[in-house]
Design an enzyme around this catalytic site. Structure first.
Site, PDB file in Angstrom:
ATOM      1  N   HIS A 157      17.230  19.541 -25.362  1.00  8.49           N
ATOM      2  CA  HIS A 157      16.134  18.681 -24.893  1.00  8.49           C
ATOM      3  C   HIS A 157      15.986  18.715 -23.373  1.00  8.49           C
ATOM      4  O   HIS A 157      15.000  18.223 -22.838  1.00  8.49           O
ATOM      5  CB  HIS A 157      16.378  17.234 -25.355  1.00  8.49           C
ATOM      6  CG  HIS A 157      16.211  17.070 -26.838  1.00  8.49           C
ATOM      7  ND1 HIS A 157      15.108  16.469 -27.398  1.00  8.49           N
ATOM      8  CD2 HIS A 157      16.986  17.457 -27.875  1.00  8.49           C
ATOM      9  CE1 HIS A 157      15.220  16.484 -28.718  1.00  8.49           C
ATOM     10  NE2 HIS A 157      16.358  17.072 -29.034  1.00  8.49           N
ATOM     11  N   ASP A 366      12.966  17.856 -15.304  1.00  6.43           N
ATOM     12  CA  ASP A 366      12.945  17.186 -16.609  1.00  6.43           C
ATOM     13  C   ASP A 366      12.736  18.242 -17.688  1.00  6.43           C
ATOM     14  O   ASP A 366      11.918  19.148 -17.490  1.00  6.43           O
ATOM     15  CB  ASP A 366      11.778  16.182 -16.652  1.00  6.43           C
ATOM     16  CG  ASP A 366      12.146  14.875 -17.344  1.00  6.43           C
ATOM     17  OD1 ASP A 366      12.986  14.922 -18.256  1.00  6.43           O
ATOM     18  OD2 ASP A 366      11.591  13.826 -16.970  1.00  6.43           O
TER      19      ASP A 366
HETATM   20  C1  GDG Z   1      15.147  13.555 -22.839  1.00  7.98           C
HETATM   21  C2  GDG Z   1      14.795  14.593 -21.752  1.00  7.98           C
HETATM   22  C3  GDG Z   1      12.679  15.098 -22.983  1.00  7.98           C
HETATM   23  C4  GDG Z   1      11.175   4.363 -21.620  1.00  7.98           C
HETATM   24  N1  GDG Z   1      11.277   3.082 -21.249  1.00  7.98           N
HETATM   25  C5  GDG Z   1      11.086   2.344 -22.347  1.00  7.98           C
HETATM   26  C6  GDG Z   1      10.855   3.220 -23.419  1.00  7.98           C
HETATM   27  N2  GDG Z   1      10.905   4.442 -22.938  1.00  7.98           N
HETATM   28  C7  GDG Z   1      10.640   5.650 -23.746  1.00  7.98           C
HETATM   29  C8  GDG Z   1       9.416   6.386 -23.263  1.00  7.98           C
HETATM   30  C9  GDG Z   1       9.675   7.789 -23.813  1.00  7.98           C
HETATM   31  C10 GDG Z   1      11.203   7.868 -23.791  1.00  7.98           C
HETATM   32  O1  GDG Z   1      11.716   6.554 -23.645  1.00  7.98           O
HETATM   33  C11 GDG Z   1      11.702   8.661 -22.585  1.00  7.98           C
HETATM   34  O2  GDG Z   1      11.516  10.011 -22.852  1.00  7.98           O
HETATM   35  P1  GDG Z   1      11.416  11.094 -21.699  1.00  7.98           P
HETATM   36  O3  GDG Z   1      11.021  12.360 -22.326  1.00  7.98           O
HETATM   37  O4  GDG Z   1      10.443  10.659 -20.680  1.00  7.98           O
HETATM   38  O5  GDG Z   1      12.862  11.164 -21.010  1.00  7.98           O
HETATM   39  P2  GDG Z   1      14.432  11.166 -21.475  1.00  7.98           P
HETATM   40  O6  GDG Z   1      14.854   9.846 -21.985  1.00  7.98           O
HETATM   41  O7  GDG Z   1      15.191  11.619 -20.262  1.00  7.98           O
HETATM   42  O8  GDG Z   1      14.539  12.253 -22.653  1.00  7.98           O
HETATM   43  C12 GDG Z   1      13.284  14.723 -21.625  1.00  7.98           C
HETATM   44  C13 GDG Z   1      13.162  14.153 -24.082  1.00  7.98           C
HETATM   45  O9  GDG Z   1      14.591  14.077 -24.097  1.00  7.98           O
HETATM   46  C14 GDG Z   1      12.671  14.590 -25.464  1.00  7.98           C
HETATM   47  O10 GDG Z   1      13.025  15.912 -25.770  1.00  7.98           O
HETATM   48  O11 GDG Z   1      11.261  14.977 -22.884  1.00  7.98           O
HETATM   49  O12 GDG Z   1      12.956  15.719 -20.666  1.00  7.98           O
HETATM   50  O13 GDG Z   1      15.376  14.213 -20.483  1.00  7.98           O
HETATM   51  O14 GDG Z   1       9.236   7.896 -25.132  1.00  7.98           O
HETATM   52  O15 GDG Z   1       8.272   5.763 -23.752  1.00  7.98           O
HETATM   53  N3  GDG Z   1      10.597   2.809 -24.670  1.00  7.98           N
HETATM   54  C15 GDG Z   1      10.575   1.454 -24.888  1.00  7.98           C
HETATM   55  N4  GDG Z   1      10.795   0.553 -23.877  1.00  7.98           N
HETATM   56  C16 GDG Z   1      11.049   0.947 -22.603  1.00  7.98           C
HETATM   57  O16 GDG Z   1      11.215   0.121 -21.703  1.00  7.98           O
HETATM   58  N5  GDG Z   1      10.290   0.995 -26.114  1.00  7.98           N
END
Ligand code: GDG
Length: 481
Positions: A157, A366
């Site tokens: 990921h 990322d």
């Molecule tokens: C890893 C990789 C890759 C955030 N704050 C809250 C909340 N979130 C949710 C967001 C989003 C998820 O968490 C974060 O996903 P990201 O992709 O932005 O980042 P990582 O957590 O670092 O994820 C990344 C991912 O895996 C998938 O393959 O894209 O690059 O680092 O969905 O909305 N959700 C809730 N409350 C919050 O305060 N409910």
């Protein structure tokens, strides 16, 4: 096809009674798993004294969860240590933050062996195994050593840096070649595939071609590699955002903010570039006094991994920077930055994205960044906001119609904020159309199916490329397949 095994570090067993909802990966895999008997295996999330650690099996509908507790030592060495203080920083290009110890590597390998033992108790020959993320790189090797010849896939990921960085990781040659024991290794972008292919070529002597296009795969030794960019549930998210507009929570927030909203949503992590982003916002305010009192930057940043020193230090740094901007530019009627560590519900986030005129998503590196995609999905197509996105997020490869920026250059990010805030409606609508179309073309509903199809496909002899070095095919099972 037999059962599908999903293996990931954390397994969140849904428990509606205790309010534990499905995790992000479970939502992503929902449509892939719905027609199959599936087993999900990994860490329970609980840390217990060694003698009390156990493995439990829990059934929910057609899904069986097998969860193992970790001991304090496992947690320290495998999770906090090798996974999060070596692999996470190095794969995010941050050699300067890596803290390697042999002890942590030993703990990391030990926990992978433990998961392999648990899988061995229940795996049958025609089951398909799909392993997720950097915590579990050597799992296929451990399974092959136990005699399993099943199809085993791996999806990373997070990003893959170039070999010049990978080779600086102590013992990389003990760990990374183990990826060759998978049948398929999937990455987020073609750039990641290319970096890994270069590593294989220079370190192991496998002449790997880079896949010609996203979603195509290329043969490397006995395995294949390919890019499978993660998407989101585009239409469901768009509908949720439209509904959330009418919630009392959202109306209250919007009423309390003078003027336009700029939004950022990120776990508190150095890869997300929060310090640089605050510097850029400060530069924007310094260069654009006309916007004072007319724009508010909402930064929602749930804490993560707070027990790791770099994360605790970063928290203090971000608190200080946000406070400094407010004391320098704000007044009694206007707070330029609202920074919170509170997590919000998915509904609330969807509504906030839609209410924000600018999505400011500027990670230093990322794998993908799903927030960028959620921000796009949430917009009103007739009066959309503008996405400012780091060129170093995997999502930038698909979201080319965003304002792409270099997060290391605060002045250029500041100019992008000014441009986004005054962008004419026609340009916003045109960019939004292109961005939304790219989300639809790569919806999460097809991601898992696409990976599974590539994993279960019969690979022609002509696609196999033999390794020069025997270290790649260390296990006889791999060579025999
Ligand atoms: C890893 C990789 C890759 C955030 N704050 C809250 C909340 N979130 C949710 C967001 C989003 C998820 O968490 C974060 O996903 P990201 O992709 O932005 O980042 P990582 O957590 O670092 O994820 C990344 C991912 O895996 C998938 O393959 O894209 O690059 O680092 O969905 O909305 N959700 C809730 N409350 C919050 O305060 N409910």
């Amino acid at each position: 096809m037999g059962r599908i095994f999903i293996i990931s570090n954390r397994v969140a067993v849904p428990d509606p009674k205790r309010g534990v909802q499905a995790g992000g990966l479970e939502v992503a895999l929902r449509s892939t798993l719905k027609n199959h008997t599936s087993i999900w295996l990994g860490w329970s999330g609980e840390i217990k004294p060694q003698e009390q650690c156990e493995t439990r099996t829990i059934t929910r509908g057609s899904m069986t969860y097998i969860v193992s507790d970790l001991s304090e030592e496992d947690y320290k060495e495998y999770y906090s240590g090798f996974a999060n203080q070596v692999l996470w920083p190095i794969l995010h290009y941050r050699l300067d933050l890596a803290e390697f110890t042999r002890r942590d590597l030993t703990g990391y390998l030990r926990v992978n062996e433990h998961f392999a033992d648990e899988i061995t108790k229940v795996l049958e020959p025609d089951d398909i195994v799909w392993v997720h993320d950097y915590h579990l790189i050597p799992l296929a090797r451990a399974l092959r050593e136990r005699g399993h010849r099943n199809r085993i896939g791996f999806f990373l990921h997070i990003p893959v840096p170039p070999p010049e960085i990978l080779t600086a990781m102590p013992n990389h040659d003990r760990l990374l070649p183990a990826l060759c024991d998978y049948d398929l290794v999937g990455f987020q972008t073609q750039g990641d595939c290319a970096n890994f292919a270069r590593y294989l070529a220079s370190e192991i002597g496998i002449p790997a071609r880079i896949p010609g296009a996203t979603r195509s795969t290329t043969g490397v030794g006995n395995m294949r590699i390919g890019a499978f960019p993660v998407g989101i549930e585009t239409e469901e998210f768009a509908a949720m955002a439209a509904r959330a507009q009418d919630s009392n929570f959202l109306k209250r927030v919007v009423r309390s903010v003078p003027g336009e909203i700029v939004i950022g949503v990120d776990r508190l992590d150095y890869s997300k570039g929060l310090a640089q982003r605050l510097d850029a916002y400060q530069d924007f305010l310094a260069a654009n006094p006309d916007w004072h009192g007319k724009v508010t930057y909402l930064q929602i940043t749930p804490k993560s991994r707070s027990n790791i020193p770099e994360y605790a230090e970063m928290q203090t740094l971000i608190d200080t920077k946000a406070g400094h901007i407010n004391s320098s530019f704000g007044d009694v009627s206007w707070t330029p930055v609202r920074y919170t560590n509170q997590p919000y519900s998915r509904n609330a986030l969807a509504g906030l994205y839609r209410a924000a005129r600018v999505g400011l998503i500027t990670p230093l590196r990322d794998g993908m960044n799903l927030v960028a995609k959620e921000y796009v999905a949430a917009q009103d197509p007739d009066d959309p906001g503008v996405l400012i996105l780091s060129r170093f997020a995997g999502a930038a490869a698909e979201l080319e119609a965003a304002l792409l920026v270099n997060p290391y250059d605060p002045e250029s990010v500041a100019s992008a904020i000014a441009r986004a805030l005054s962008m004419p409606r026609e340009e916003r609508v045109a960019r939004q159309r292109a961005l939304y179309a790219s989300l639809q073309a790569n919806d999460i509903s097809i991601w898992g199916a696409r990976f599974m199809k590539a994993l279960t496909r019969k690979v022609g002899e002509s696609e196999r490329v033999e390794a020069r070095s025997s270290s790649v095919s260390a296990s006889p099972q791999t060579r025999a397949r």
